[in-house]
Design a protein around this motif. Structure first.
Motif, mmCIF file in Angstrom:
data_model
loop_
_atom_site.group_PDB
_atom_site.id
_atom_site.type_symbol
_atom_site.label_atom_id
_atom_site.label_comp_id
_atom_site.label_asym_id
_atom_site.label_seq_id
_atom_site.Cartn_x
_atom_site.Cartn_y
_atom_site.Cartn_z
ATOM 1 N N TRP A 69 -9.577 -5.636 -4.822
ATOM 2 C CA TRP A 69 -9.041 -4.360 -4.354
ATOM 3 C C TRP A 69 -8.182 -4.510 -3.107
ATOM 4 O O TRP A 69 -7.648 -3.518 -2.616
ATOM 5 C CB TRP A 69 -10.186 -3.380 -4.065
ATOM 6 C CG TRP A 69 -10.754 -2.755 -5.295
ATOM 7 C CD1 TRP A 69 -10.502 -3.090 -6.594
ATOM 8 C CD2 TRP A 69 -11.681 -1.667 -5.351
ATOM 9 N NE1 TRP A 69 -11.215 -2.294 -7.451
ATOM 10 C CE2 TRP A 69 -11.950 -1.403 -6.718
ATOM 11 C CE3 TRP A 69 -12.317 -0.888 -4.398
ATOM 12 C CZ2 TRP A 69 -12.821 -0.404 -7.137
ATOM 13 C CZ3 TRP A 69 -13.187 0.107 -4.802
ATOM 14 C CH2 TRP A 69 -13.435 0.352 -6.167
ATOM 15 N N THR A 73 0.059 -5.763 -1.623
ATOM 16 C CA THR A 73 0.739 -5.768 -0.347
ATOM 17 C C THR A 73 1.987 -6.636 -0.465
ATOM 18 O O THR A 73 2.421 -6.963 -1.566
ATOM 19 C CB THR A 73 -0.182 -6.325 0.751
ATOM 20 O OG1 THR A 73 -0.370 -7.739 0.548
ATOM 21 C CG2 THR A 73 -1.539 -5.634 0.729
ATOM 22 N N LEU A 95 -1.569 1.133 -6.884
ATOM 23 C CA LEU A 95 -1.581 2.244 -5.934
ATOM 24 C C LEU A 95 -1.583 3.591 -6.646
ATOM 25 O O LEU A 95 -0.927 4.543 -6.225
ATOM 26 C CB LEU A 95 -0.381 2.139 -4.977
ATOM 27 C CG LEU A 95 -0.316 0.859 -4.139
ATOM 28 C CD1 LEU A 95 1.028 0.740 -3.424
ATOM 29 C CD2 LEU A 95 -1.457 0.790 -3.136
ATOM 30 N N ASN A 158 -11.237 2.040 5.319
ATOM 31 C CA ASN A 158 -9.948 1.568 4.826
ATOM 32 C C ASN A 158 -9.785 1.756 3.327
ATOM 33 O O ASN A 158 -8.662 1.732 2.826
ATOM 34 C CB ASN A 158 -9.756 0.099 5.202
ATOM 35 C CG ASN A 158 -9.382 -0.079 6.654
ATOM 36 O OD1 ASN A 158 -8.265 0.206 7.056
ATOM 37 N ND2 ASN A 158 -10.337 -0.528 7.456
ATOM 38 N N LYS A 496 -3.908 -5.994 3.675
ATOM 39 C CA LYS A 496 -3.830 -4.577 3.325
ATOM 40 C C LYS A 496 -4.274 -3.708 4.493
ATOM 41 O O LYS A 496 -3.591 -2.742 4.872
ATOM 42 C CB LYS A 496 -4.693 -4.296 2.095
ATOM 43 C CG LYS A 496 -4.612 -2.872 1.581
ATOM 44 C CD LYS A 496 -5.387 -2.735 0.276
ATOM 45 C CE LYS A 496 -5.215 -1.364 -0.346
ATOM 46 N NZ LYS A 496 -5.929 -1.256 -1.645
ATOM 47 N N ILE A 500 -2.138 -1.135 7.137
ATOM 48 C CA ILE A 500 -2.549 0.253 7.360
ATOM 49 C C ILE A 500 -2.583 0.556 8.854
ATOM 50 O O ILE A 500 -1.996 1.544 9.314
ATOM 51 C CB ILE A 500 -3.925 0.513 6.722
ATOM 52 C CG1 ILE A 500 -3.827 0.478 5.192
ATOM 53 C CG2 ILE A 500 -4.496 1.858 7.192
ATOM 54 C CD1 ILE A 500 -5.171 0.422 4.485
ATOM 55 N N TYR A 505 2.742 -0.381 5.972
ATOM 56 C CA TYR A 505 2.493 -0.620 4.550
ATOM 57 C C TYR A 505 3.738 -0.308 3.722
ATOM 58 O O TYR A 505 4.222 -1.150 2.946
ATOM 59 C CB TYR A 505 1.309 0.221 4.093
ATOM 60 C CG TYR A 505 0.566 -0.305 2.885
ATOM 61 C CD1 TYR A 505 1.134 -1.222 2.006
ATOM 62 C CD2 TYR A 505 -0.734 0.117 2.612
ATOM 63 C CE1 TYR A 505 0.438 -1.699 0.907
ATOM 64 C CE2 TYR A 505 -1.445 -0.364 1.517
ATOM 65 C CZ TYR A 505 -0.847 -1.258 0.671
ATOM 66 O OH TYR A 505 -1.541 -1.726 -0.425
ATOM 67 N N TYR A 665 4.019 -1.625 -7.352
ATOM 68 C CA TYR A 665 3.870 -0.523 -6.407
ATOM 69 C C TYR A 665 4.237 0.822 -7.040
ATOM 70 O O TYR A 665 4.644 1.748 -6.341
ATOM 71 C CB TYR A 665 4.776 -0.761 -5.186
ATOM 72 C CG TYR A 665 4.736 -2.162 -4.634
ATOM 73 C CD1 TYR A 665 3.538 -2.711 -4.179
ATOM 74 C CD2 TYR A 665 5.888 -2.950 -4.573
ATOM 75 C CE1 TYR A 665 3.492 -4.003 -3.666
ATOM 76 C CE2 TYR A 665 5.857 -4.235 -4.056
ATOM 77 C CZ TYR A 665 4.655 -4.758 -3.607
ATOM 78 O OH TYR A 665 4.618 -6.032 -3.104
ATOM 79 N N TYR A 668 3.351 4.134 -5.538
ATOM 80 C CA TYR A 668 4.012 4.533 -4.289
ATOM 81 C C TYR A 668 5.362 5.174 -4.564
ATOM 82 O O TYR A 668 5.669 6.251 -4.074
ATOM 83 C CB TYR A 668 4.181 3.318 -3.380
ATOM 84 C CG TYR A 668 5.114 3.565 -2.218
ATOM 85 C CD1 TYR A 668 4.798 4.520 -1.252
ATOM 86 C CD2 TYR A 668 6.302 2.866 -2.087
ATOM 87 C CE1 TYR A 668 5.650 4.763 -0.185
ATOM 88 C CE2 TYR A 668 7.158 3.091 -1.027
ATOM 89 C CZ TYR A 668 6.828 4.041 -0.081
ATOM 90 O OH TYR A 668 7.676 4.284 0.973
ATOM 91 N N VAL A 679 2.047 5.373 1.910
ATOM 92 C CA VAL A 679 1.513 4.665 0.750
ATOM 93 C C VAL A 679 0.169 5.266 0.343
ATOM 94 O O VAL A 679 -0.718 5.432 1.182
ATOM 95 C CB VAL A 679 1.336 3.167 1.066
ATOM 96 C CG1 VAL A 679 0.734 2.431 -0.125
ATOM 97 C CG2 VAL A 679 2.672 2.545 1.445
ATOM 98 N N TYR A 681 -2.793 4.518 -0.448
ATOM 99 C CA TYR A 681 -3.718 3.393 -0.536
ATOM 100 C C TYR A 681 -5.172 3.816 -0.696
ATOM 101 O O TYR A 681 -6.022 3.026 -1.109
ATOM 102 C CB TYR A 681 -3.574 2.497 0.699
ATOM 103 C CG TYR A 681 -3.991 3.141 2.004
ATOM 104 C CD1 TYR A 681 -5.321 3.122 2.426
ATOM 105 C CD2 TYR A 681 -3.056 3.753 2.828
ATOM 106 C CE1 TYR A 681 -5.696 3.710 3.624
ATOM 107 C CE2 TYR A 681 -3.419 4.329 4.022
ATOM 108 C CZ TYR A 681 -4.746 4.315 4.421
ATOM 109 O OH TYR A 681 -5.119 4.898 5.609
#
Length: 724
Positions: A69, A73, A95, A158, A496, A500, A505, A665, A668, A679, A681
């Motif tokens: 997970w 990135t 994402l 996070n 990751k 953040i 990101y 991605y 995103y 992002v 996340y």
């Protein structure tokens, strides 16, 4: 030698008095023994803390939170398959969190973390109530519980953002169905608990279990890390990236931490700068109280893990102790692929590294070829991998010191590092620069890390001394830290969360995708000569020296990566492909994987995907046959023209971002580089958890299905060939 991971085998005893595995909202009945009686011996306290450690060996951590997970990135990245992801790990990779609200793994991760937090709180409470609470070993165990709790909240904040906070152990009759608490409040509260217990903990070289149990070395490093996260950014309820200073009363007790600085003064951290200062203090405190050197060889700490060995007061401050056949996916879901029939078992590697990350390393950086495995094992022989198949080379079950067995898969028993000393050095450099700019202190910390990486470089002075000395501004030095942490910790699951807290990101994944596009463009002569393409992507000219293919030859049929001899590792080869092939070299696609060509043939206004063109050797007449299936010999239309006549056929080549780049991605920006700068996340709370709660919900935080499509390939340009 692994001396203390046997705790996993006896953890059940400690877990018997702890929260039920079946329902994290239930607590034990008041018929439990009085805590003073239960915690009357260090033996029981040890068993109880083992019940917290053992949760590292369940799938929610060993696979998901340990690595799978921690993507996607600008460093770690695994490409999802085609199709809209639904309730599986691929939605996390791309994402697309809203797709996993019914995914059971999310439910298990949530429970695994809260269960570990509750068990840690119970250990803390039990020791506080014990008649022998002040004994050194009991304080050490309380410190371990505090570190374990703090680390679990670091993961939860996070992964999920704001989550319920449990300051103390649950008691019978207490309402423990709680709403979310702001992440910055959580960081502050666990930091205060860590600060209070850290002086009473033992260093790894005197602590039972060494670096396989949380120790004072790690506690100071963890305080520094969490202080930087408390100072940094996080996603808020209104789906924005903010620091605590931007929207909270940072002078509130719940957001303040009091500690003793290096001069012995009592200070209280409130603001962003205060917490950066706190991080600097604890990095320096560790360096002063327990100085150590980095291993001369970057590979050494990972080699120790592969050899099932650990060394105290060395580079690794703490590593999760896994036991063979019970927990631990290092060398199975993260590491070098082993497929087919392999003497030490097989893998299902789910952590990859971006080709642009590989290319970002300096030529003489020894970390690249240790971190980035552009090879794999198949049937106990080594094979070269293409650019989209780079995996983490730090761990390779084929090199494990133990005979894992051909039928083995999970449960390798290979440890995983949560913090290395180089992390402390780079945190110190970052914090000092944030406070005072690139001072001698900041530069020395960065230099120490780079000096190891370039120890054998023929251009050491240029790669290290001049490189660091040229970082004369705060911004330049910060960017260097961002890069250095990427090169140093690739595959270790830190990137990751770093992106953040820096609020980088979006910027970094946009840079990664654009670099892939420009690299792909640079491999195509037609695109490089197209004025329209170059006006949109002028930076493609910066990548013309980057390789289109890597060329290699296998020197032996063993299982050693050194059996592959590379003609080139990064840069373009001047010789033609035919010459390289005739000389006995084989190739894997490199930059050519970064772009996708969609070819069609247009004849009399109709497009076809397949065209067979045959020229009569005697007359020069040309026959064209069209269909939409390259495997079929049935054609929709065909015609013949005489030699020299115009065919009226247009070959249309549309160049786009590769499917690989598009899928990485897509949650995103839907793959089209049109993201909002925020992002998505965070992962939503699982529906089962929500149904069991009267206060939790997934409102806010950007949990919507806006970008739940398959992704849109960025169209770079079109090359038409008339009268093909």
């Amino acid at each position: 030698m692994k001396s203390y991971n046997k705790y996993l085998a006896i953890a059940a005893l400690g877990a018997l008095t702890l929260t039920s595995c079946d329902d994290t909202l239930n607590v034990d009945a008041p018929s439990q023994m009085d805590l003073n009686s239960v915690y009357a011996s260090t033996e029981f306290a040890t068993n109880a803390i083992n019940g917290v450690y053992v949760l590292f060996c369940e799938d929610p951590y060993t696979s998901r939170m340990c690595g799978v997970w921690m993507q996607n990135t600008d460093v770690e990245a695994e490409v999802p398959s085609a199709g809209v992801p639904a309730s599986d790990r691929r939605a996390v990779w791309s994402l697309q969190g809203p797709a996993v609200t019914g995914f059971n793994d999310v439910y298990n991760v949530w429970n695994n973390n809260l269960q570990a937090i509750e068990r840690a709180n119970q250990v803390r409470a039990g020791i506080d109530a014990s008649s022998i609470a002040k004994e050194d070993e009991m304080q050490q165990i309380k410190g371990e519980a505090t570190c374990l709790k703090a680390f679990r909240y670091y993961l939860m904040c996070n992964i999920f953002g704001d989550v319920p906070y449990y300051d103390v152990a649950a008691v019978w009759g207490e309402e423990i169905d709680r709403p979310r608490t702001d992440k910055f409040v959580i960081y502050s509260r666990v930091l205060q608990q860590l600060v209070d217990i850290e002086p009473y903990m033992k260093f790894s070289d005197v602590n039972t279990g060494g670096i396989e149990r949380m120790n004072r070395d790690f506690a100071m490093g963890l305080i520094a890390r969490l202080a930087l996260f408390r100072a940094g950014y996080g996603k808020t309820f209104d789906n924005q990236m903010k620091r605590a200073d931007d929207y909270l009363d940072v002078n509130a007790d719940s957001l303040s931490v009091t500690y003793t600085d290096l001069s012995g003064n009592t200070v209280t951290a409130h603001t962003h700068n205060d917490y950066v200062q706190m991080a600097k203090n604890y990095c320096q405190k560790l360096i002063q109280l327990k100085p150590r050197d980095l291993y001369p060889n970057f590979y050494k700490s990972f080699q120790n893990e592969m050899n099932y060995a650990s060394e105290n007061n060395a580079e690794v401050l703490y590593e999760v102790a896994f036991v063979q056949n019970y927990g631990g996916d290092v060398g199975w879901s993260i590491g070098v692929p082993n497929t087919g029939s392999c003497a030490k078992g097989t893998t299902t590697i789910q952590v990859g590294l971006l080709p642009t990350y590989y290319m970002s390393f300096a030529d003489n950086d020894s970390r690249r070829d240790i971190t980035c495995a552009n090879y794999a094992h198949a049937n106990d022989t080594v094979a070269a991998a293409a650019s989209t198949g780079i995996k983490v080379g730090k761990w390779d079950r084929a090199l494990a010191a133990k005979e894992l067995g051909g039928a083995s898969s999970k449960g390798t028993g290979i440890n995983f590092p949560l913090m290395r000393y180089s992390d402390v050095l780079l945190m110190l450099a970052e914090a000092e620069n944030e406070l005072n700019g690139p001072t001698a202190l900041a530069k020395q910390a960065l230099t120490t890390v780079r000096a190891r990486a370039f120890a054998d470089s023929e251009t050491f002075d240029q790669d290290v001394t001049q490189y660091v000395n040229n970082l004369t501004s705060k911004e330049a030095f910060f960017n260097a830290i961002v890069n250095e942490r990427a090169w140093e910790f690739g595959g270790e699951g830190l990137r990751k969360f770093d992106l953040i807290r820096w609020n980088l990101y979006a910027q970094k994944i946009e840079q990664a995708m654009r670099t892939m596009l420009c690299w792909g463009i640079s491999t195509n002569k037609d695109l490089m000569e197209d004025a329209g393409v170059m006006s949109k992507y002028p930076d493609a000219a910066n990548y013309t020296t980057w390789a289109n293919k890597l060329w290699y030859v296998k020197q032996a049929k063993n299982n050693d990566r050194l059996d592959i001899k590379w003609y080139n590792r990064k840069y373009q080869v001047d010789l033609e492909d035919a010459v390289m092939t005739s000389d006995g070299w084989y190739s894997v696609n490199w930059g050519s994987n970064m772009i996708k060509r969609v070819r069609t043939y247009i004849y009399k206004g109709t497009s076809y995907t397949n065209c067979v063109k045959a020229t009569d050797a005697a007359t020069g007449a040309v026959t064209y046959k069209f269909n939409n299936d390259s495997s079929s010999d049935k054609y929709l239309t065909e015609f013949t023209i005489n030699k020299g006549e115009a065919s009226g056929v247009t070959r249309k080549d549309v160049y786009q971002a590769s499917d690989y780049a598009t899928r990485l991605y897509r949650g995103y920006s839907n793959g089209a580089l049109t993201g909002s700068g925020i992002v998505p996340y965070l992962i939503p709370i699982n529906i089962t958890t929500l149904n069991a709660s009267s206060v939790l919900n997934n409102d806010g935080y950007g949990f919507d299905a806006t970008n739940m499509g398959e992704g849109v390939n960025v169209e770079v340009g079109t090359i038409n060939t008339e009268n093909y």
